[in-house]
Design a protein around this motif. Sequence first.
Motif, PDB file in Angstrom:
ATOM      1  N   ASP A 145       0.824  -1.216   0.000  1.00 50.43           N
ATOM      2  CA  ASP A 145       0.000   0.000   0.000  1.00 50.43           C
ATOM      3  C   ASP A 145       0.856   1.263   0.000  1.00 50.43           C
ATOM      4  OD1 ASP A 145      -2.317  -1.498  -0.006  1.00 50.43           O
ATOM      5  OD2 ASP A 145      -2.586  -1.417   2.163  1.00 50.43           O
ATOM      6  N   PHE A 146       2.175   1.107  -0.217  1.00 54.97           N
ATOM      7  CA  PHE A 146       3.130   2.214  -0.255  1.00 54.97           C
ATOM      8  C   PHE A 146       3.251   2.930   1.088  1.00 54.97           C
ATOM      9  CE2 PHE A 146       2.122   1.509  -4.688  1.00 54.97           C
ATOM     10  CZ  PHE A 146       3.371   1.557  -5.289  1.00 54.97           C
ATOM     11  N   VAL A 147       2.975   2.208   2.177  1.00 57.13           N
ATOM     12  CA  VAL A 147       3.192   2.725   3.526  1.00 57.13           C
ATOM     13  C   VAL A 147       4.571   2.254   3.985  1.00 57.13           C
ATOM     14  CG1 VAL A 147       2.381   2.743   5.911  1.00 57.13           C
ATOM     15  CG2 VAL A 147       0.730   2.648   4.031  1.00 57.13           C
ATOM     16  N   ILE A 148       5.405   3.176   4.443  1.00 54.83           N
ATOM     17  CA  ILE A 148       6.765   2.825   4.854  1.00 54.83           C
ATOM     18  C   ILE A 148       6.728   1.915   6.079  1.00 54.83           C
ATOM     19  CG2 ILE A 148       8.915   3.750   5.802  1.00 54.83           C
ATOM     20  CD1 ILE A 148       8.495   6.212   4.065  1.00 54.83           C
ATOM     21  N   ASP A 149       7.390   0.763   5.961  1.00 55.87           N
ATOM     22  CA  ASP A 149       7.465  -0.174   7.092  1.00 55.87           C
ATOM     23  C   ASP A 149       8.822  -0.883   7.141  1.00 55.87           C
ATOM     24  OD1 ASP A 149       7.284  -1.881   4.934  1.00 55.87           O
ATOM     25  OD2 ASP A 149       5.735  -3.159   5.818  1.00 55.87           O
ATOM     26  N   GLY A 150       9.842  -0.258   6.543  1.00 54.44           N
ATOM     27  CA  GLY A 150      11.162  -0.867   6.570  1.00 54.44           C
ATOM     28  C   GLY A 150      12.201   0.023   5.915  1.00 54.44           C
ATOM     29  N   PHE A 151      13.466  -0.368   6.065  1.00 51.35           N
ATOM     30  CA  PHE A 151      14.554   0.324   5.377  1.00 51.35           C
ATOM     31  C   PHE A 151      15.696  -0.658   5.162  1.00 51.35           C
ATOM     32  CE2 PHE A 151      15.250   1.069   9.918  1.00 51.35           C
ATOM     33  CZ  PHE A 151      16.582   0.723  10.089  1.00 51.35           C
ATOM     34  N   TYR A 152      16.536  -0.332   4.184  1.00 50.19           N
ATOM     35  CA  TYR A 152      17.696  -1.162   3.874  1.00 50.19           C
ATOM     36  C   TYR A 152      18.940  -0.564   4.517  1.00 50.19           C
ATOM     37  CZ  TYR A 152      15.206  -3.990   0.436  1.00 50.19           C
ATOM     38  OH  TYR A 152      14.343  -4.859  -0.174  1.00 50.19           O
ATOM     39  N   ILE A 153      19.769  -1.458   5.065  1.00 50.66           N
ATOM     40  CA  ILE A 153      21.052  -1.066   5.630  1.00 50.66           C
ATOM     41  C   ILE A 153      22.134  -1.906   4.956  1.00 50.66           C
ATOM     42  CG2 ILE A 153      20.678  -2.662   7.562  1.00 50.66           C
ATOM     43  CD1 ILE A 153      22.521  -1.010   9.265  1.00 50.66           C
ATOM     44  N   LEU A 154      23.238  -1.262   4.601  1.00 55.99           N
ATOM     45  CA  LEU A 154      24.365  -1.958   3.990  1.00 55.99           C
ATOM     46  C   LEU A 154      25.416  -2.169   5.065  1.00 55.99           C
ATOM     47  CD1 LEU A 154      25.464  -3.074   1.304  1.00 55.99           C
ATOM     48  CD2 LEU A 154      26.564  -0.857   0.936  1.00 55.99           C
ATOM     49  N   SER A 155      25.616  -3.452   5.443  1.00 55.41           N
ATOM     50  CA  SER A 155      26.539  -3.789   6.515  1.00 55.41           C
ATOM     51  C   SER A 155      27.495  -4.872   6.037  1.00 55.41           C
ATOM     52  CB  SER A 155      25.767  -4.283   7.747  1.00 55.41           C
ATOM     53  OG  SER A 155      26.637  -4.722   8.759  1.00 55.41           O
ATOM     54  N   SER A 156      28.795  -4.542   5.986  1.00 57.08           N
ATOM     55  CA  SER A 156      29.824  -5.506   5.559  1.00 57.08           C
ATOM     56  C   SER A 156      29.464  -6.129   4.214  1.00 57.08           C
ATOM     57  CB  SER A 156      30.008  -6.596   6.613  1.00 57.08           C
ATOM     58  OG  SER A 156      30.371  -6.038   7.852  1.00 57.08           O
ATOM     59  N   ALA A 157      29.082  -5.305   3.272  1.00 57.91           N
ATOM     60  CA  ALA A 157      28.741  -5.719   1.906  1.00 57.91           C
ATOM     61  C   ALA A 157      27.440  -6.514   1.833  1.00 57.91           C
ATOM     62  CB  ALA A 157      29.873  -6.521   1.274  1.00 57.91           C
ATOM     63  N   ASP A 158      26.735  -6.689   2.962  1.00 54.98           N
ATOM     64  CA  ASP A 158      25.442  -7.371   2.964  1.00 54.98           C
ATOM     65  C   ASP A 158      24.322  -6.339   3.065  1.00 54.98           C
ATOM     66  OD1 ASP A 158      26.386  -9.942   2.752  1.00 54.98           O
ATOM     67  OD2 ASP A 158      26.558 -10.230   4.918  1.00 54.98           O
ATOM     68  N   SER A 159      23.317  -6.498   2.217  1.00 61.05           N
ATOM     69  CA  SER A 159      22.148  -5.632   2.274  1.00 61.05           C
ATOM     70  C   SER A 159      21.079  -6.322   3.117  1.00 61.05           C
ATOM     71  CB  SER A 159      21.616  -5.354   0.867  1.00 61.05           C
ATOM     72  OG  SER A 159      20.471  -4.529   0.922  1.00 61.05           O
ATOM     73  N   VAL A 160      20.619  -5.650   4.165  1.00 62.46           N
ATOM     74  CA  VAL A 160      19.635  -6.226   5.082  1.00 62.46           C
ATOM     75  C   VAL A 160      18.404  -5.327   5.107  1.00 62.46           C
ATOM     76  CG1 VAL A 160      19.167  -6.968   7.448  1.00 62.46           C
ATOM     77  CG2 VAL A 160      21.471  -7.224   6.493  1.00 62.46           C
ATOM     78  N   LEU A 161      17.225  -5.941   4.956  1.00 64.87           N
ATOM     79  CA  LEU A 161      15.971  -5.208   5.072  1.00 64.87           C
ATOM     80  C   LEU A 161      15.521  -5.251   6.526  1.00 64.87           C
ATOM     81  CD1 LEU A 161      13.471  -3.750   3.982  1.00 64.87           C
ATOM     82  CD2 LEU A 161      12.508  -5.994   3.404  1.00 64.87           C
ATOM     83  N   VAL A 162      15.412  -4.087   7.149  1.00 63.42           N
ATOM     84  CA  VAL A 162      14.980  -3.986   8.543  1.00 63.42           C
ATOM     85  C   VAL A 162      13.507  -3.582   8.552  1.00 63.42           C
ATOM     86  CG1 VAL A 162      15.371  -2.880  10.770  1.00 63.42           C
ATOM     87  CG2 VAL A 162      17.307  -3.299   9.230  1.00 63.42           C
ATOM     88  N   LYS A 163      12.656  -4.426   9.135  1.00 57.21           N
ATOM     89  CA  LYS A 163      11.216  -4.176   9.148  1.00 57.21           C
ATOM     90  C   LYS A 163      10.793  -3.613  10.502  1.00 57.21           C
ATOM     91  CE  LYS A 163       8.674  -5.668   6.328  1.00 57.21           C
ATOM     92  NZ  LYS A 163       8.045  -5.040   5.137  1.00 57.21           N
ATOM     93  N   PHE A 164       9.833  -2.683  10.478  1.00 55.30           N
ATOM     94  CA  PHE A 164       9.307  -2.102  11.709  1.00 55.30           C
ATOM     95  C   PHE A 164       7.818  -1.834  11.531  1.00 55.30           C
ATOM     96  CE2 PHE A 164      11.083   1.323   9.102  1.00 55.30           C
ATOM     97  CZ  PHE A 164       9.999   2.184   8.981  1.00 55.30           C
ATOM     98  N   PRO A 165       7.063  -1.663  12.623  1.00 51.22           N
ATOM     99  CA  PRO A 165       5.629  -1.372  12.508  1.00 51.22           C
ATOM    100  C   PRO A 165       5.405  -0.054  11.775  1.00 51.22           C
ATOM    101  CG  PRO A 165       6.192  -2.026  14.747  1.00 51.22           C
ATOM    102  CD  PRO A 165       7.488  -1.815  14.034  1.00 51.22           C
ATOM    103  N   SER A 166       4.389  -0.011  10.939  1.00 45.81           N
ATOM    104  CA  SER A 166       4.177   1.165  10.096  1.00 45.81           C
ATOM    105  C   SER A 166       3.888   2.429  10.900  1.00 45.81           C
ATOM    106  CB  SER A 166       3.035   0.901   9.107  1.00 45.81           C
ATOM    107  OG  SER A 166       1.830   0.603   9.788  1.00 45.81           O
ATOM    108  N   HIS A 167       3.388   2.293  12.148  1.00 50.73           N
ATOM    109  CA  HIS A 167       3.103   3.501  12.930  1.00 50.73           C
ATOM    110  C   HIS A 167       4.380   4.215  13.383  1.00 50.73           C
ATOM    111  CE1 HIS A 167       3.616   0.536  16.243  1.00 50.73           C
ATOM    112  NE2 HIS A 167       4.116   1.573  16.883  1.00 50.73           N
TER     113      HIS A 167
END
Length: 240
Positions: free
Chosen positions: A73-95
């Motif tokens: 629904d295009f509501v932000i609920d995560g972000f990407y972090i680049l750590s030691s050449a690994d891309s990790v998606l970090v999810k959090f509650p939309s509120h």
Amino acid sequence: MKKLAMAVLAISALTCSFNAFAQIQGPVAGPPLAGPAGPGPRPPLGAHGSNTHGLLAVNTLQGKFVKLQGNDDFVIDGFYILSSADSVLVKFPSHMGTQVSAIAKQNGQVTVSGVYENAGPGPKEMRLVSMTASGKTLTETPPASLPEPSQQSVVTGTGKVTSVQTDREGRINGLFVDNKTILRLPPHVATQLGNSAAKGTLISFSGSVREKQQGEVMLEDYKVVRCSTITVNGQQYLVR
């Protein structure tokens, strides 16, 4: 003779009892059964892909903030972090979207503590426990108050299909129509439509508009309509 016959019968009965007893076997010896306190290996607590209940191991990552991520629904609920050449998606509650977007800056350093939610190969995904960025720390918390039930806005409209939206399993779950509107459909309904709702098809619809909740941030300004009815090629359908 009578005594002899009785003796023979007694010997026969004793022999049968002995043979029957000899055929009864005890339990076969084997490894001890593993009970609540029995032997046997156990998976480590909080291992990747383990159950989501009980004790879960919290891992800490440091890296560079890359970009925000939204749900269907295009509501932000995560972000990407680049750590030691690994891309990790970090999810959090939309509120928490307003709080996260206020401190997370592109290419800025961020420290994240969380629990891995996927196992095996593929993109890594972590559920946020806490994060530190721009000198501020956020901890995952429930909403300050539950959103009050509000009357949903019912809309009707007509537009041309511009493209389709798919979920993480690759199933169609929405139709993009002009005027930045997404028609939300269950995957089984989209399958039934098939090529009837191909790109360029004129479609009419009615349904309720998803309302933005407190604390949410929209990645893009789309109107999301959960369809009650759709009309394709002059035929109206009830969506269930």
